[in-house]
Motif scaffolding. Structure first.
Motif, PDB file in Angstrom:
ATOM      1  N   SER A  96       0.862  -1.187   0.000  1.00  0.00           N
ATOM      2  CA  SER A  96       0.000   0.000   0.000  1.00  0.00           C
ATOM      3  C   SER A  96       0.897   1.234   0.000  1.00  0.00           C
ATOM      4  O   SER A  96       2.068   1.174   0.380  1.00  0.00           O
ATOM      5  N   GLU A  97       0.326   2.373  -0.416  1.00  0.00           N
ATOM      6  CA  GLU A  97       1.119   3.613  -0.445  1.00  0.00           C
ATOM      7  C   GLU A  97       1.621   3.985   0.939  1.00  0.00           C
ATOM      8  O   GLU A  97       2.773   4.401   1.093  1.00  0.00           O
ATOM      9  N   LYS A  98       0.770   3.871   1.959  1.00  0.00           N
ATOM     10  CA  LYS A  98       1.155   4.246   3.330  1.00  0.00           C
ATOM     11  C   LYS A  98       2.305   3.358   3.803  1.00  0.00           C
ATOM     12  O   LYS A  98       3.319   3.843   4.316  1.00  0.00           O
ATOM     13  N   TYR A  99       2.161   2.033   3.623  1.00  0.00           N
ATOM     14  CA  TYR A  99       3.216   1.120   4.048  1.00  0.00           C
ATOM     15  C   TYR A  99       4.494   1.380   3.252  1.00  0.00           C
ATOM     16  O   TYR A  99       5.594   1.409   3.802  1.00  0.00           O
ATOM     17  N   CYS A 100       4.343   1.607   1.956  1.00  0.00           N
ATOM     18  CA  CYS A 100       5.501   1.868   1.100  1.00  0.00           C
ATOM     19  C   CYS A 100       6.211   3.148   1.537  1.00  0.00           C
ATOM     20  O   CYS A 100       7.441   3.199   1.560  1.00  0.00           O
ATOM     21  N   SER A 101       5.451   4.172   1.898  1.00  0.00           N
ATOM     22  CA  SER A 101       6.038   5.433   2.355  1.00  0.00           C
ATOM     23  C   SER A 101       6.880   5.208   3.614  1.00  0.00           C
ATOM     24  O   SER A 101       8.019   5.672   3.701  1.00  0.00           O
ATOM     25  N   ASP A 102       6.317   4.495   4.584  1.00  0.00           N
ATOM     26  CA  ASP A 102       7.053   4.205   5.824  1.00  0.00           C
ATOM     27  C   ASP A 102       8.267   3.315   5.548  1.00  0.00           C
ATOM     28  O   ASP A 102       9.353   3.544   6.086  1.00  0.00           O
ATOM     29  N   LEU A 103       8.081   2.306   4.716  1.00  0.00           N
ATOM     30  CA  LEU A 103       9.172   1.391   4.362  1.00  0.00           C
ATOM     31  C   LEU A 103      10.282   2.134   3.627  1.00  0.00           C
ATOM     32  O   LEU A 103      11.469   1.922   3.894  1.00  0.00           O
ATOM     33  N   MET A 108      15.568   3.914   3.026  1.00  0.00           N
ATOM     34  CA  MET A 108      16.409   4.873   2.310  1.00  0.00           C
ATOM     35  C   MET A 108      16.905   6.015   3.195  1.00  0.00           C
ATOM     36  O   MET A 108      17.784   6.767   2.800  1.00  0.00           O
ATOM     37  N   GLY A 109      16.304   6.189   4.374  1.00  0.00           N
ATOM     38  CA  GLY A 109      16.766   7.218   5.294  1.00  0.00           C
ATOM     39  C   GLY A 109      16.223   8.609   5.024  1.00  0.00           C
ATOM     40  O   GLY A 109      16.662   9.579   5.630  1.00  0.00           O
ATOM     41  N   GLU A 110      15.286   8.725   4.105  1.00  0.00           N
ATOM     42  CA  GLU A 110      14.649  10.007   3.796  1.00  0.00           C
ATOM     43  C   GLU A 110      13.315   9.719   3.128  1.00  0.00           C
ATOM     44  O   GLU A 110      13.040   8.588   2.725  1.00  0.00           O
ATOM     45  N   SER A 111      12.491  10.750   3.019  1.00  0.00           N
ATOM     46  CA  SER A 111      11.186  10.558   2.397  1.00  0.00           C
ATOM     47  C   SER A 111      11.336  10.304   0.902  1.00  0.00           C
ATOM     48  O   SER A 111      12.350  10.672   0.293  1.00  0.00           O
ATOM     49  N   PHE A 112      10.305   9.702   0.322  1.00  0.00           N
ATOM     50  CA  PHE A 112      10.297   9.444  -1.115  1.00  0.00           C
ATOM     51  C   PHE A 112      10.452  10.747  -1.889  1.00  0.00           C
ATOM     52  O   PHE A 112      11.236  10.826  -2.831  1.00  0.00           O
ATOM     53  N   THR A 113       9.706  11.776  -1.472  1.00  0.00           N
ATOM     54  CA  THR A 113       9.746  13.063  -2.161  1.00  0.00           C
ATOM     55  C   THR A 113      11.144  13.664  -2.157  1.00  0.00           C
ATOM     56  O   THR A 113      11.641  14.122  -3.186  1.00  0.00           O
ATOM     57  N   GLU A 114      11.791  13.652  -0.995  1.00  0.00           N
ATOM     58  CA  GLU A 114      13.144  14.212  -0.896  1.00  0.00           C
ATOM     59  C   GLU A 114      14.138  13.385  -1.708  1.00  0.00           C
ATOM     60  O   GLU A 114      15.006  13.927  -2.391  1.00  0.00           O
ATOM     61  N   TYR A 115      14.020  12.084  -1.632  1.00  0.00           N
ATOM     62  CA  TYR A 115      14.902  11.206  -2.383  1.00  0.00           C
ATOM     63  C   TYR A 115      14.769  11.463  -3.891  1.00  0.00           C
ATOM     64  O   TYR A 115      15.768  11.616  -4.601  1.00  0.00           O
TER      65      TYR A 115
END
Length: 181
Positions: A96-103, A108-115
């Motif tokens: 799920s998007e929520k789980y993927c965001s937390d994972l 990766m040590g940073e948010s998806f957006t920042e990465y």
């Protein structure tokens, strides 16, 4: 070796070093690409070579090419031109998007957006510095809807337009090559 062959060899060597630096220490590659004067560039190089943490320890480099971090890196690099979103990544990973965001953040040590912003900025600075691709082509290669969106993103991130960045980097790059001859 002729002067021309030596110059090409030197350019290939510099490209290989820059690629390795971007892979292992992207924050330093970014600092180098943003240097506007020769003094800033040389100061950054000096700082880089006096740091022991510039190249991560072997334990920090994914050993298993099928590791989650390696999968994420590869997926984003292979699909950045398509305008990768968290939704698309979560579908690829099967979460799920929520789980993927937390994972993503824990892996990766940073948010998806920042990465994603960092990867786009790194690739943009590299393409503007090292290729003759047009700004339109670069914006498409990075998954932006149009050149204007890319230019706005780049200016917010670096303080200068892609065209201005390219003209300054081109001058610095040519000067550096001349000094090495």
């Amino acid at each position: 070796m002729t002067r021309s062959a030596h110059s090409i060899h030197q350019q290939n060597w510099l490209h290989d070093i820059a690629s390795e630096l971007r892979r292992r220490a992207p924050q330093w590659a970014m600092r180098l690409s943003q240097a506007e004067t020769q003094q800033e560039f040389l100061q950054t190089i000096c700082e880089l070579f006096t740091l022991t943490n510039a190249v991560p320890a072997e334990r920090d480099i994914p050993v298993d090419p099928k590791s989650l971090q390696a999968k994420i890196d590869l997926f984003i690099n292979d699909n950045i031109h398509r305008g990768v979103t968290l939704k698309v990544l979560s579908q690829f990973l099967g979460y799920s998007e929520k789980y993927c965001s937390d994972l993503f953040h824990s892996t990766m040590g940073e948010s998806f957006t920042e990465y994603l912003r960092q990867r786009r900025l790194e690739k943009a600075t590299f393409l503007l510095s090292m290729s003759d691709k047009s700004v339109v082509d670069i914006s498409q290669a990075l998954g932006f809807s149009d050149q204007s969106a890319f230019s706005h993103f780049f200016k917010r991130a670096t303080g200068q337009s892609p065209v201005r960045f390219r003209s300054r980097r081109g001058r610095h790059h040519r000067d550096a090559l001349e000094r090495h001859r």
